[in-house]
Design a protein around this motif. Sequence first.
Motif, PDB file in Angstrom:
ATOM      1  N   THR A  22       0.719  -7.201  -2.989  1.00  0.00           N
ATOM      2  CA  THR A  22      -0.370  -7.947  -2.352  1.00  0.00           C
ATOM      3  C   THR A  22      -1.647  -7.122  -2.352  1.00  0.00           C
ATOM      4  OG1 THR A  22       1.177  -9.178  -0.950  1.00  0.00           O
ATOM      5  CG2 THR A  22      -1.116  -9.090  -0.226  1.00  0.00           C
ATOM      6  N   ALA A  23      -1.527  -5.835  -2.027  1.00  0.00           N
ATOM      7  CA  ALA A  23      -2.694  -4.956  -2.023  1.00  0.00           C
ATOM      8  C   ALA A  23      -3.309  -4.851  -3.415  1.00  0.00           C
ATOM      9  CB  ALA A  23      -2.312  -3.572  -1.504  1.00  0.00           C
ATOM     10  N   ILE A  69       2.387   0.855  -8.695  1.00  0.00           N
ATOM     11  CA  ILE A  69       1.510   0.907  -7.524  1.00  0.00           C
ATOM     12  C   ILE A  69       2.005   2.045  -6.644  1.00  0.00           C
ATOM     13  CG2 ILE A  69       0.591  -0.385  -5.566  1.00  0.00           C
ATOM     14  CD1 ILE A  69       1.580  -2.948  -7.169  1.00  0.00           C
ATOM     15  N   ARG A  70       1.134   2.977  -6.335  1.00  0.00           N
ATOM     16  CA  ARG A  70       1.566   4.191  -5.644  1.00  0.00           C
ATOM     17  C   ARG A  70       1.211   4.242  -4.162  1.00  0.00           C
ATOM     18  NH1 ARG A  70       5.683   5.943  -8.491  1.00  0.00           N
ATOM     19  NH2 ARG A  70       5.184   6.132 -10.713  1.00  0.00           N
ATOM     20  N   GLY A  71       0.196   3.502  -3.750  1.00  0.00           N
ATOM     21  CA  GLY A  71      -0.130   3.549  -2.332  1.00  0.00           C
ATOM     22  C   GLY A  71      -1.541   3.090  -2.047  1.00  0.00           C
ATOM     23  N   VAL A  72      -1.909   3.229  -0.783  1.00  0.00           N
ATOM     24  CA  VAL A  72      -3.208   2.794  -0.295  1.00  0.00           C
ATOM     25  C   VAL A  72      -3.838   3.924   0.508  1.00  0.00           C
ATOM     26  CG1 VAL A  72      -4.321   1.247   1.368  1.00  0.00           C
ATOM     27  CG2 VAL A  72      -2.709   0.326  -0.289  1.00  0.00           C
ATOM     28  N   VAL A  73      -5.123   4.119   0.304  1.00  0.00           N
ATOM     29  CA  VAL A  73      -5.907   5.087   1.082  1.00  0.00           C
ATOM     30  C   VAL A  73      -6.807   4.295   2.027  1.00  0.00           C
ATOM     31  CG1 VAL A  73      -7.620   6.929   0.983  1.00  0.00           C
ATOM     32  CG2 VAL A  73      -5.858   6.761  -0.804  1.00  0.00           C
ATOM     33  N   LEU A  74      -6.597   4.463   3.330  1.00  0.00           N
ATOM     34  CA  LEU A  74      -7.384   3.768   4.344  1.00  0.00           C
ATOM     35  C   LEU A  74      -8.428   4.711   4.925  1.00  0.00           C
ATOM     36  CD1 LEU A  74      -4.418   2.076   6.251  1.00  0.00           C
ATOM     37  CD2 LEU A  74      -5.997   0.955   4.666  1.00  0.00           C
ATOM     38  N   LEU A  75      -9.674   4.263   4.961  1.00  0.00           N
ATOM     39  CA  LEU A  75     -10.757   5.069   5.508  1.00  0.00           C
ATOM     40  C   LEU A  75     -11.122   4.525   6.882  1.00  0.00           C
ATOM     41  CD1 LEU A  75     -10.823   5.577   2.398  1.00  0.00           C
ATOM     42  CD2 LEU A  75     -13.254   6.063   2.651  1.00  0.00           C
ATOM     43  N   VAL A 104      -5.299  -8.187  -4.132  1.00  0.00           N
ATOM     44  CA  VAL A 104      -6.587  -8.371  -3.433  1.00  0.00           C
ATOM     45  C   VAL A 104      -7.611  -7.342  -3.883  1.00  0.00           C
ATOM     46  CG1 VAL A 104      -5.475  -9.429  -1.432  1.00  0.00           C
ATOM     47  CG2 VAL A 104      -5.960  -6.971  -1.401  1.00  0.00           C
ATOM     48  N   ALA A 105      -7.142  -6.183  -4.352  1.00  0.00           N
ATOM     49  CA  ALA A 105      -8.064  -5.158  -4.840  1.00  0.00           C
ATOM     50  C   ALA A 105      -8.545  -5.452  -6.260  1.00  0.00           C
ATOM     51  CB  ALA A 105      -7.391  -3.787  -4.802  1.00  0.00           C
ATOM     52  N   GLY A 106      -7.973  -6.463  -6.893  1.00  0.00           N
ATOM     53  CA  GLY A 106      -8.360  -6.797  -8.261  1.00  0.00           C
ATOM     54  C   GLY A 106      -7.736  -5.909  -9.308  1.00  0.00           C
ATOM     55  N   ALA A 107      -6.720  -5.141  -8.919  1.00  0.00           N
ATOM     56  CA  ALA A 107      -6.111  -4.201  -9.856  1.00  0.00           C
ATOM     57  C   ALA A 107      -5.135  -4.874 -10.804  1.00  0.00           C
ATOM     58  CB  ALA A 107      -5.389  -3.095  -9.081  1.00  0.00           C
ATOM     59  N   ALA A 108      -4.344  -5.790 -10.288  1.00  0.00           N
ATOM     60  CA  ALA A 108      -3.314  -6.466 -11.089  1.00  0.00           C
ATOM     61  C   ALA A 108      -3.027  -7.815 -10.455  1.00  0.00           C
ATOM     62  CB  ALA A 108      -2.040  -5.622 -11.149  1.00  0.00           C
TER      63      ALA A 108
END
Length: 280
Positions: A119-120, A160-166, A123-127
């Motif tokens: 899902t991430a 997909i390896r992960g998400v970095v949240l700022l 929405v990020a437009g990656a795949a």
Amino acid sequence: MEPLVAELKQKIEDKLCPFGFEVYPFQVAWYNALLPPAFHLPLPGPTLAFLVLSTPAMFDRALKPFLQSHHLQPLTDPVDQCVAYHLGRVRESFPELQIEVIADYEVHPNRRPKILAQTAAHVAGAAYYYQRQDVESDPWGTQHIAGVCIHPRFGGWFAIRGVVLLRGIEVPNLRPTKPLDCVPTRADRITLLERFNFHWRDWTYRDAVTPQERYSEEQKVYFSTPPAQRLALLGLPQPSEEPSSPSQEIHFTTLLPKKPQNPRRGWLSPTVSPPTSPGP
């Protein structure tokens, strides 16, 4: 893209892209909007996040050097530890920010995944995340059909390896980037989902689009090997064992691909459990 987002993205890419990773920004709100509340990220909607994926180049550019320089330390899952090392370098490069890194395999104490990776990525437009709902009048009846992400340049030859949240960085004016629908026809989507769900061992679902690059034969051997046997494949001791000598070398095999076995990593979905994939 907003200047702040472009600047942060460039800094993260400087740390990751030379090692075979790609980075895509998104808003937490875009992710939460597609999921039931139980799977929401507990952050303000405009919070900036970055999706991180690995390309086929990661194996040679990141994993092999990581093993050569860290193999005397205890290893359990070399790929996960390699990715964690590189994502940790991202965190260290922003000491002034509150950065949270969520790996794709992390779960809460109740075993609910901390991030739904596909899902991430969508929405990020990656795949593009192809699901059963994307097939009009699907032919599967009561069968359990899991979805799968396809990258426009690498097909299924990525992970997909992960998400970095700022935390604290909000970008309310960030415009979404739609993923490229690279499997647009009903027939091709049916073929993709059937190959992924019923024939994943033969790797063919990954060629849903003609990829610019595939996993090497060496990578296929590695990712087809059950996780419990991967350290032995590399010539490394199990976590309970001591290295045989300080000069121990990593042994990368040149064997032909073996028949894929059951791996640990799976594609996450809030409503269905996918078949076990032959590797990242």
